[in-house]
Design an enzyme around this catalytic site. Structure first.
Site, PDB file in Angstrom:
ATOM      1  N   HIS A 271       2.220   1.370   0.662  1.00  0.00           N
ATOM      2  CA  HIS A 271       3.563   1.158   1.229  1.00  0.00           C
ATOM      3  C   HIS A 271       4.550   2.065   0.504  1.00  0.00           C
ATOM      4  O   HIS A 271       4.408   2.333  -0.691  1.00  0.00           O
ATOM      5  CB  HIS A 271       3.994  -0.301   1.048  1.00  0.00           C
ATOM      6  CG  HIS A 271       5.103  -0.691   1.964  1.00  0.00           C
ATOM      7  ND1 HIS A 271       6.422  -0.477   1.654  1.00  0.00           N
ATOM      8  CD2 HIS A 271       5.091  -1.234   3.198  1.00  0.00           C
ATOM      9  CE1 HIS A 271       7.185  -0.907   2.643  1.00  0.00           C
ATOM     10  NE2 HIS A 271       6.403  -1.372   3.600  1.00  0.00           N
TER      11      HIS A 271
ATOM     12  N   ASP B 265       0.282  -4.803   7.909  1.00  0.00           N
ATOM     13  CA  ASP B 265      -0.598  -4.476   9.048  1.00  0.00           C
ATOM     14  C   ASP B 265      -2.066  -4.774   8.807  1.00  0.00           C
ATOM     15  O   ASP B 265      -2.873  -4.666   9.736  1.00  0.00           O
ATOM     16  CB  ASP B 265      -0.436  -2.982   9.390  1.00  0.00           C
ATOM     17  CG  ASP B 265       0.950  -2.702   9.908  1.00  0.00           C
ATOM     18  OD1 ASP B 265       1.699  -1.954   9.263  1.00  0.00           O
ATOM     19  OD2 ASP B 265       1.305  -3.310  10.948  1.00  0.00           O
TER      20      ASP B 265
HETATM   21  C1  SDX Z   1       4.682  -0.254   7.754  1.00  0.00           C
HETATM   22  O1  SDX Z   1       8.719   1.185   5.414  1.00  0.00           O
HETATM   23  C2  SDX Z   1       8.416   0.004   5.811  1.00  0.00           C
HETATM   24  O2  SDX Z   1       8.972  -0.969   5.399  1.00  0.00           O
HETATM   25  C3  SDX Z   1       7.296  -0.027   6.843  1.00  0.00           C
HETATM   26  C4  SDX Z   1       6.816  -1.420   7.232  1.00  0.00           C
HETATM   27  C5  SDX Z   1       7.876  -2.189   8.001  1.00  0.00           C
HETATM   28  O3  SDX Z   1       7.804  -3.420   8.014  1.00  0.00           O
HETATM   29  O4  SDX Z   1       8.706  -1.506   8.677  1.00  0.00           O
HETATM   30  O5  SDX Z   1       6.453  -2.159   6.084  1.00  0.00           O
HETATM   31  C6  SDX Z   1       5.612  -1.326   8.162  1.00  0.00           C
HETATM   32  O6  SDX Z   1       4.854   0.849   8.189  1.00  0.00           O
HETATM   33  C7  SDX Z   1       3.606  -0.542   6.745  1.00  0.00           C
HETATM   34  C8  SDX Z   1       2.731   0.699   6.426  1.00  0.00           C
HETATM   35  C9  SDX Z   1       1.683   0.841   7.554  1.00  0.00           C
HETATM   36  N1  SDX Z   1       0.979   2.129   7.401  1.00  0.00           N
HETATM   37  C10 SDX Z   1      -0.311   2.142   6.964  1.00  0.00           C
HETATM   38  O7  SDX Z   1      -0.932   1.154   6.580  1.00  0.00           O
HETATM   39  C11 SDX Z   1      -0.949   3.530   6.991  1.00  0.00           C
HETATM   40  C12 SDX Z   1      -1.789   3.718   5.710  1.00  0.00           C
HETATM   41  N2  SDX Z   1      -0.828   3.820   4.614  1.00  0.00           N
HETATM   42  C13 SDX Z   1      -0.446   5.121   4.219  1.00  0.00           C
HETATM   43  O8  SDX Z   1      -0.496   6.163   5.120  1.00  0.00           O
HETATM   44  C14 SDX Z   1       0.651   5.144   3.188  1.00  0.00           C
HETATM   45  O9  SDX Z   1       0.360   4.229   2.219  1.00  0.00           O
HETATM   46  C15 SDX Z   1       2.083   4.952   3.639  1.00  0.00           C
HETATM   47  C16 SDX Z   1       2.425   5.825   4.787  1.00  0.00           C
HETATM   48  C17 SDX Z   1       2.334   3.536   4.006  1.00  0.00           C
HETATM   49  C18 SDX Z   1       2.929   5.377   2.463  1.00  0.00           C
HETATM   50  O10 SDX Z   1       2.684   6.759   2.328  1.00  0.00           O
HETATM   51  P1  SDX Z   1       3.096   7.582   1.060  1.00  0.00           P
HETATM   52  O11 SDX Z   1       4.459   7.180   0.641  1.00  0.00           O
HETATM   53  O12 SDX Z   1       2.784   9.014   1.204  1.00  0.00           O
HETATM   54  O13 SDX Z   1       2.118   6.979  -0.005  1.00  0.00           O
HETATM   55  P2  SDX Z   1       2.360   7.100  -1.499  1.00  0.00           P
HETATM   56  O14 SDX Z   1       3.371   8.151  -1.869  1.00  0.00           O
HETATM   57  O15 SDX Z   1       2.597   5.729  -1.995  1.00  0.00           O
HETATM   58  O16 SDX Z   1       0.910   7.688  -1.951  1.00  0.00           O
HETATM   59  C19 SDX Z   1       0.583   7.663  -3.288  1.00  0.00           C
HETATM   60  C20 SDX Z   1      -0.861   8.113  -3.358  1.00  0.00           C
HETATM   61  C21 SDX Z   1      -1.177   9.439  -2.686  1.00  0.00           C
HETATM   62  O17 SDX Z   1      -2.261  10.001  -3.389  1.00  0.00           O
HETATM   63  P3  SDX Z   1      -1.918  11.117  -4.582  1.00  0.00           P
HETATM   64  O18 SDX Z   1      -1.300  12.293  -3.844  1.00  0.00           O
HETATM   65  O19 SDX Z   1      -0.988  10.434  -5.551  1.00  0.00           O
HETATM   66  O20 SDX Z   1      -3.284  11.443  -5.169  1.00  0.00           O
HETATM   67  O21 SDX Z   1      -1.690   7.153  -2.712  1.00  0.00           O
HETATM   68  C22 SDX Z   1      -2.419   7.774  -1.669  1.00  0.00           C
HETATM   69  C23 SDX Z   1      -1.688   9.038  -1.330  1.00  0.00           C
HETATM   70  O22 SDX Z   1      -2.586   9.988  -0.789  1.00  0.00           O
HETATM   71  N3  SDX Z   1      -2.422   6.828  -0.555  1.00  0.00           N
HETATM   72  C24 SDX Z   1      -3.527   6.366   0.030  1.00  0.00           C
HETATM   73  C25 SDX Z   1      -3.098   5.439   0.978  1.00  0.00           C
HETATM   74  N4  SDX Z   1      -1.754   5.366   0.961  1.00  0.00           N
HETATM   75  C26 SDX Z   1      -1.347   6.234  -0.001  1.00  0.00           C
HETATM   76  N5  SDX Z   1      -4.838   6.656  -0.176  1.00  0.00           N
HETATM   77  C27 SDX Z   1      -5.736   5.983   0.611  1.00  0.00           C
HETATM   78  N6  SDX Z   1      -5.392   5.059   1.547  1.00  0.00           N
HETATM   79  C28 SDX Z   1      -4.086   4.785   1.757  1.00  0.00           C
HETATM   80  N7  SDX Z   1      -3.734   3.905   2.688  1.00  0.00           N
END
Ligand code: SDX
Length: 392
Positions: free
Chosen positions: A270, A327
């Site tokens: 998140h 989700d």
């Molecule tokens: C919602 O904003 C809100 O409030 C949204 C929401 C709402 O109610 O409106 O809460 C609803 O959108 C929830 C999120 C739903 N999306 C997903 O579940 C999709 C999977 N999640 C990711 O794509 C991701 O976690 C995000 C999009 C939610 C956040 O993306 P970020 O900000 O790019 O993630 P981050 O900066 O926290 O990442 C840190 C690290 C990265 O790796 P490094 O570059 O540090 O090595 O964590 C990794 C990312 O690659 N990472 C994941 C991951 N999410 C982040 N690796 C594997 N699986 C994942 N799901």
């Protein structure tokens, strides 16, 4: 400060705008709607009461709630001419695509009531959106599967009325278990608002230009559709189905850790929560309750639990503070309630409309609000002089 966004160089956006609606503490896993903990609202409130709270800032008295409920019920119908808009879509278009188009067309229906300087017209538009989005969403779904549209039964309460419009088969009355209606209402409460998420920020940015609430919410629906945002609930179920069995969880975890794969665990991580998403905890408990009461033994629940257990123990996820989000489990409940996958994000949009219209209203009455105008960190070429072809 530039309009709607404040940037702290090197760390990206640190604050987008002021709002009194929802508070999130991402490190502590806290979510409050107008100061009330989501856990208490989930247990004691209803979606329509939460919609009132988000819009007005206070819990309603009995009289206030009954008049609000009457107003919403009064506006659930959609004009017959809407069918021409709906039937203009390819029947196999994704329901989110139809919803976006139908919401945009609402503006053409209510152009006489769009003097946004008039607080009563602003409020009426917000009520119309909360009231009509279930009717429109159900109509889009039924059109996509070739069923006749069902009109809202206004003697039913909000969430049951929606389920009835969506699921009643042409030939027989719908038998809805109270558990199904309660579970859906709870999911609506948990998805109603969430501070400045991508779709809400989109609604505020579009609304800040003076655009009407119908097209502002249509823009929010478009933003929500992305799999990194609201579209994740649909993607989670597809991911669980691809993993298939608990013994395949290890390879899914390994794939999610391999950057080259481009695969992420949907429903995990998140932008703000670096702790458990409090909504995910509530939904996980409810998933067990719903499947138990409905006597459903969905193998995907075991896959989800194994995946969660493995990820929460894995250094890669622990280090990056990646936890299940709202989700991760919701799709399993929607599936148990007989909601088709392509409607999962539409469910999210129906619920989030309460938050979207509340933010739109808040912005319209904020004397400090200006047009949103995010700036950028320029990474292009330094200034240089134009040269002719022969010098290139
Ligand atoms: C919602 O904003 C809100 O409030 C949204 C929401 C709402 O109610 O409106 O809460 C609803 O959108 C929830 C999120 C739903 N999306 C997903 O579940 C999709 C999977 N999640 C990711 O794509 C991701 O976690 C995000 C999009 C939610 C956040 O993306 P970020 O900000 O790019 O993630 P981050 O900066 O926290 O990442 C840190 C690290 C990265 O790796 P490094 O570059 O540090 O090595 O964590 C990794 C990312 O690659 N990472 C994941 C991951 N999410 C982040 N690796 C594997 N699986 C994942 N799901």
């Amino acid at each position: 400060e530039t309009g709607c966004f404040t940037y702290d160089p090197g760390f990206g956006a640190t604050a987008s705008c002021k709002s009194a609606i929802t508070y999130i503490d991402g490190d502590a896993g806290v979510l409050l709607y107008r100061g009330y903990p989501i856990e208490q609202l989930a247990e004691k409130s209803s979606f329509l009461e939460v919609a009132y709270l988000l819009m007005h800032g206070e819990l309603p008295t009995k009289e206030q709630f009954s008049s609000f409920e009457h107003e919403v019920t009064h506006h659930t119908m959609m004009h017959e001419a809407f069918r021409t808009f709906l039937y203009g879509f390819r029947h196999d278009a994704h329901p989110m695509a139809m919803l976006t188009g139908m919401l945009g067309s609402l503006a053409s229906f209510y152009h006489n009531d769009l003097d946004l300087e008039d607080p009563e017209q602003r409020r009426l538009a917000a009520i119309r959106l909360i009231a009509k989005i279930p009717t429109i969403a159900a109509a889009c779904y039924r059109y996509s599967i070739g069923w006749p549209i069902r009109y809202p039964k206004n003697n039913l309460e909000y969430t049951t009325r929606f389920l009835h419009m969506m699921k009643e088969v042409p030939s027989e009355p719908l038998e809805l278990s109270p558990m199904a209606a309660k579970a859906m209402d709870l999911l609506f409460i948990l998805h109603a608002d969430h501070e400045q998420n991508a779709s809400t920020s989109t609604v505020r940015l579009v609304g800040s230009t003076g655009a009407n609430p119908y097209v502002s919410v249509a823009a929010g629906v478009a933003a929500l559709w992305g799999p990194a945002h609201g579209g994740a609930n649909e993607a989670v179920l597809k991911m669980l189905e691809e993993i298939g069995r608990p013994e395949n969880v290890g390879s899914a975890i390994a794939k999610a850790k391999d950057k080259e794969s481009g695969f992420r665990l949907m429903g995990f991580g998140h932008r703000v929560y670096k702790n458990f998403d409090p909504r995910a905890k509530i939904i996980r408990e409810m998933t067990h309750k719903v499947l138990g009461e409905l006597g459903i033994n969905d193998p995907l629940l075991e896959v989800a639990m194994k995946l969660e257990e493995a990820a929460l123990k894995d250094e890669y996820f622990v280090q990056r503070k990646l936890y299940p989000n709202v989700d991760f489990y919701s799709g399993i409940i929607y599936k148990a309630l007989g909601i088709p996958t392509e409607m999962f994000t539409v469910m999210f949009a129906i619920a989030r409309t309460a938050g979207w219209v509340s933010h739109w209203l808040e912005q319209q009455t904020d004397p400090e609000a200006r047009i949103g105008r995010p700036r950028q960190i320029y990474t292009g070429s330094p200034v240089r002089d134009y040269v002719g072809f022969d010098q290139r």
